[in-house]
Scaffold this active site. Structure first.
Site, PDB file in Angstrom:
ATOM      1  N   ASP A   1      13.146  -7.552   0.299  1.00 31.71           N
ATOM      2  CA  ASP A   1      12.482  -6.254   0.216  1.00 31.71           C
ATOM      3  C   ASP A   1      12.976  -5.406   1.381  1.00 31.71           C
ATOM      4  OD1 ASP A   1      10.572  -4.275  -0.592  1.00 31.71           O
ATOM      5  OD2 ASP A   1       9.323  -4.886   1.094  1.00 31.71           O
ATOM      6  N   SER A   2      12.668  -4.121   1.319  1.00 33.59           N
ATOM      7  CA  SER A   2      13.033  -3.236   2.412  1.00 33.59           C
ATOM      8  C   SER A   2      12.301  -3.611   3.703  1.00 33.59           C
ATOM      9  CB  SER A   2      12.679  -1.801   2.034  1.00 33.59           C
ATOM     10  OG  SER A   2      11.337  -1.742   1.606  1.00 33.59           O
TER      11      SER A   2
ATOM     12  N   CYS B   1      11.481  -5.462  -4.107  1.00 29.93           N
ATOM     13  CA  CYS B   1      11.404  -4.031  -3.796  1.00 29.93           C
ATOM     14  C   CYS B   1      11.510  -3.190  -5.074  1.00 29.93           C
ATOM     15  CB  CYS B   1      12.543  -3.679  -2.845  1.00 29.93           C
ATOM     16  SG  CYS B   1      12.553  -1.953  -2.352  1.00 29.93           S
TER      17      CYS B   1
ATOM     18  N   GLU C   1       1.170   0.493   5.893  1.00 30.36           N
ATOM     19  CA  GLU C   1       1.742  -0.223   7.048  1.00 30.36           C
ATOM     20  C   GLU C   1       0.935   0.017   8.324  1.00 30.36           C
ATOM     21  OE1 GLU C   1       5.944  -0.200   7.397  1.00 30.36           O
ATOM     22  OE2 GLU C   1       6.048  -1.360   5.542  1.00 30.36           O
TER      23      GLU C   1
ATOM     24  N   CYS D   1       5.383  -0.227  -6.698  1.00 30.13           N
ATOM     25  CA  CYS D   1       5.874  -0.345  -5.326  1.00 30.13           C
ATOM     26  C   CYS D   1       5.169  -1.516  -4.657  1.00 30.13           C
ATOM     27  CB  CYS D   1       5.570   0.962  -4.586  1.00 30.13           C
ATOM     28  SG  CYS D   1       5.865   0.894  -2.819  1.00 30.13           S
TER      29      CYS D   1
ATOM     30  N   HIS E   1       3.878  -2.020  -1.853  1.00 26.46           N
ATOM     31  CA  HIS E   1       2.716  -1.818  -0.990  1.00 26.46           C
ATOM     32  C   HIS E   1       1.428  -1.511  -1.763  1.00 26.46           C
ATOM     33  CE1 HIS E   1       5.905  -1.569   1.890  1.00 26.46           C
ATOM     34  NE2 HIS E   1       5.092  -1.279   2.892  1.00 26.46           N
TER      35      HIS E   1
END
Ligand code: DGL
Length: 271
Positions: free
Chosen positions: A10-11, A73, A152, A186, A188
């Protein structure tokens, strides 16, 4: 049977939501996770840059003897998956197809919403995949660029005025469009399930990308007789491209477990 590990990338940290799903759905498998924390976020970048980053991420994972890759991702899955699959001779599963299949199994109104990063929405990949699978489906897409930095920074809980205000602004236009299914496209967004569910109401089913792709990977490995024996317990190794300490601190939010000296930093530019 094949006990070699599965690579997941993932990023950054978000792909750990997929790691959680994999550990639950495929507990016997060893996992090697790479989070490109030095170059996160991917969500606003161009296709060319994303392909370059994703190719390096895959080359790093392939420096281990892995049997398959899960692209956790959403942004890489929507922009670079075809190229990665064409260039690599091992199974690579992304999040788009499995999530779309699940959404189509759930929807009754045939109106499906998609929320994701800017690059994912710009790619039109979710919409194209849903329509290829069912030409009668109507799709409403919306980019939610502030969700990633807010999650985050741990601003993801119900009652947090910042995330609730931002979420209302993004999601309000989707209400009243008749959609009964919303794809969280996504990494997140699974952490925002409570906030999103409250705004969208009980008539909208949320479909999360990481979980569906873990099931898809299981089917792929099963078909190739490449699952690990069920009586073993898998382990996970973590690699990142920036400070391991920072990763470990925030990783606990995504994994819902503490990590101590578990992650190792690598130089992704070497791949
Ligand atoms: N991992 C990205 C995704 O799922 C979100 C974070 C980023 O923008 O890099 O699209």
């Amino acid at each position: 049977m094949d006990t070699r590990p599965i690579g997941v990338f993932d990023s950054g940290l978000g792909g750990l939501t997929a790691v959680r799903a994999l550990r639950r759905i495929l507990p016997a498998e060893d996992l090697i996770y790479f989070g490109d924390t030095a170059r996160v976020p991917y969500g606003g970048r161009s296709r060319e840059t994303l392909l370059k980053y994703a190719s390096q991420d895959v080359r790093f994972l392939r420096s281990f003897d892995i049997k398959a890759i899960l692209v956790a991702c959403g942004t890489v899955s929507t922009t670079s998956l075809d190229t990665l699959q064409a260039e690599n001779d091992l199974p690579i599963v992304g999040v788009v197809e499995p999530t779309c299949r699940r959404a189509l199994a759930v929807t009754k109104t045939k109106r499906v919403g998609v929320i994701a990063t800017l690059a994912s929405i710009r790619s039109g990949m979710y919409e194209a995949t849903l329509r290829r699978m069912d030409p009668a489906v109507e799709v409403v897409g919306r980019a939610c660029p502030l969700f990633v930095p807010l999650v985050e920074n741990r601003r993801y809980q119900r009652g947090d005025v910042v995330i609730e205000t931002v979420a209302r602004e993004y999601l309000e236009p989707l209400r009243g469009t008749g959609l009964d299914t919303l794809i969280l496209g996504c990494t997140h967004y699974p952490l925002l399930v409570d906030v999103i569910a409250e705004i969208m109401g009980p008539g909208v089913t949320l479909v999360s990308a990481g979980e569906e792709s873990a099931y898809e990977l299981k089917r792929t490995l099963q078909a190739g007789d490449a699952l690990s024996p069920p009586d073993r317990r898998g382990a996970t190794a973590f690699y990142v491209s920036d400070r391991a300490e920072d990763f470990e601190e925030t990783a606990s939010v995504f994994l819902q477990e503490e990590l101590h000296h578990a992650a190792q930093r690598i130089d992704i530019d070497q791949y």
